[in-house]
Design a protein around this motif. Structure first.
Motif: not given
Length: 545
Positions: A58-85
């Protein structure tokens, strides 16, 4: 030094002790024995990753556990948190942490979907899946009652990206969501929707509506006309859903029959090489005699010397040690070259190349191409009308990633016949150049939304080959019928004869003709100086006697 060694030893024993505790707690857990969940998310083979990693990582988002901790994908975590709220505000009477508690109870079911070991504790995995499921749920909501264009759907996700990059971000997100290693179980999304609906029935109807709109948008084939609803409980994740929309589950029984009863031998388009035969030498002399009546040397030499050369026992001469080796080398040069090329291949024996002419060659032989609206079961060849029927496929910037991950899913997960992989091998076989793509586009089989036809040709020719043997009965039957029809055409037979006995033998014929002309020139020079006259006739008569 001693202190560091002691610390590492203590750390090792602590990790070992924690491992034992984890194993004991796992064995003591009460797991529902009657629930067996097949693995549906595998890792992509390393050979494919090294070939084109951007199609599987994946280039932007990690879904699931396989690529979750990749640094280049973790930057977009704030968008997923906003979606969760936002999702938490829409839940009726519960909080997001209550959803996480439910996921913790279903930890064994979540882990069962993944082939790779997940080195997370239950709470971490539950929070990860809850946030990712909220993000996927909000993305799928864009396809509920989807009748508009893609850009309209992108505008509903404008909170994620800058407006100037909206469409580009949509394509990146869509590619990431359809990657095999980025899949999450669909029943997690179903549970979120259930908390927002009065019953599971209403939740399933709404989720089915979302999935139908999603498949209509992303599928390169027209496959949803006969589907009014989708039973969401039958599919593990989005990629599996799309796969079975393209390759119906009924194909599993067909594949079983093919594996046990049907054995189709696909004829290879082999070309016969000229054998080492002394009669070729006689034919060459006869040909030179017929083609060169105007040479001055023919006025010097009579017909009987040529007949004498034709009657020379070339079969006996060709058996002499030096001559036989020379003749054998000349006539078997191309054959040996071909065998060396075949022996030097790096491919494993189970990887099979489809032997079928290109679209251009088939068109020249009289084959017509006609599109079908449907899944891969509509592929067939009508020998009576010489019509090749192929499903219409729409190609855009996301198609290559989608096709590659469908192949990866089929290869790693499905145990039956690899229908989709065989289809991509078929398209790879008939498409060689942009001219082939142009003919299919004009026939309505390819809808090209890419830059040009050359890019489409590169897409099909760059597809990864199967890592295991692919045999699909109905597609192999089509290959057999097409090859049989193509080989039976007189124009094809004429081209083969010309290629085998003229174009590929021109070097040998030129070499022998040069030797013959040199010999005749020497004879002409000798006769012009010394004269041949009656002595030459006497020598020829003596030789004939």
């Amino acid at each position: 030094m001693v202190l560091s060694s002691l610390n590492s030893c203590i750390g090792f024993h602590l990790d070992e002790h924690r491992w034992v505790i984890q194993i004991c707690s796992t064995l003591e857990e009460e797991v529902e024995e009657d629930v067996q969940i097949p693995v549906s998310v595998f890792s992509v083979p390393k050979t494919w990753l090294s070939n084109k990693p951007e199609a599987y990582i994946p280039e932007l988002f990690a879904l699931g556990p396989y690529h979750h901790w990749h640094p280049q994908l973790y930057e977009m975590e704030r968008y997923k948190l906003a979606t969760a709220r936002r999702t938490q505000k829409k839940l009726q009477s519960i909080k997001l942490h209550q959803l996480v508690e439910y996921f913790i109870k279903k930890e064994h079911m979540i882990r069962s979907h993944y082939h790779r070991h997940l080195d997370f504790n239950g709470e971490t995995l539950a929070w990860m899946m809850a946030i990712d499921a909220c993000f996927l749920f909000e993305f799928l909501r864009n396809y509920s009652n989807a009748e508009g264009k893609v850009f309209r759907k992108v505008t509903t996700m404008s909170h994620m990206v800058d407006a100037a990059r909206m469409k580009l971000a949509y394509n990146c997100i869509l590619r990431d969501i359809m990657m095999l290693e980025n899949q999450i179980p669909l029943y997690l999304v179903r549970k979120i929707l259930r908390f927002q609906c009065p019953s599971y029935q209403i939740a399933d109807e709404e989720l089915s509506n979302m999935l139908i709109g999603f498949v209509k948008e992303v599928s390169p084939f027209e496959v949803m006309k006969n589907f009014s609803s989708i039973d969401v409980k039958n599919y593990a994740h989005l990629l599996q859903l799309l796969y079975f929309m393209i390759v119906p589950k009924a194909m599993e029984s067909i594949g079983t029959i093919n594996k046990t009863e049907v054995h189709v031998d696909i004829p290879e388009l082999k070309e016969t090489k000229p054998m080492c035969n002394p009669n070729y030498v006689k034919q060459l002399f006869s040909s030179v005699w017929r083609q060169a009546p105007g040479l001055k040397v023919m006025e010097v030499l009579a017909k009987r010397p040529i007949k004498f050369l034709e009657k020379i026992p070339w079969k006996i001469i060709s058996r002499l040690p030096g001559v036989s080796i020379l003749v054998e080398k000349i006539f078997s040069f191309q054959g040996e070259k071909k065998s060396e090329d075949e022996d030097s291949t790096d491919e494993p024996p189970l990887v099979e190349k489809i032997m079928i002419p290109s679209v251009t060659e088939l068109s020249k032989a009289g084959v017509k191409f006609s599109p079908t609206e449907g899944d891969l079961t509509t592929i067939w060849f009508n020998s009576r009308t010489a019509t090749f029927y192929l499903p219409t496929v729409s190609l855009d910037v996301n198609t290559e990633v989608l096709l590659r991950n469908l192949i990866a899913y089929e290869t790693t997960v499905e145990l039956g016949p690899m229908v989709f992989t065989r289809y991509t091998e078929l398209m790879n076989g008939i498409i060689d150049t942009e001219e082939d793509v142009k003919l299919l586009r004009q026939s309505g089989i390819i809808l090209n939304r890419m830059k040009n036809d050359e890019e489409v040709a590169q897409l099909w020719n760059g597809m990864s080959r199967s890592v295991r043997l692919t045999k699909v009965g109905f597609i192999d039957k089509v290959l057999e019928d097409v090859n049989k029809f193509h080989s039976s055409r007189w124009s094809v037979k004429a081209r083969k004869i010309m290629k085998t006995y003229v174009f590929e033998a021109w070097q040998i014929l030129t070499f022998l003709a040069a030797i013959l002309l040199l010999l005749l020139t020497c004879v002409q020079a000798y006769c012009s100086v010394y004269g041949c006259g009656s002595r030459w006739d006497h020598a020829i008569n003596a030789g004939l006697e």
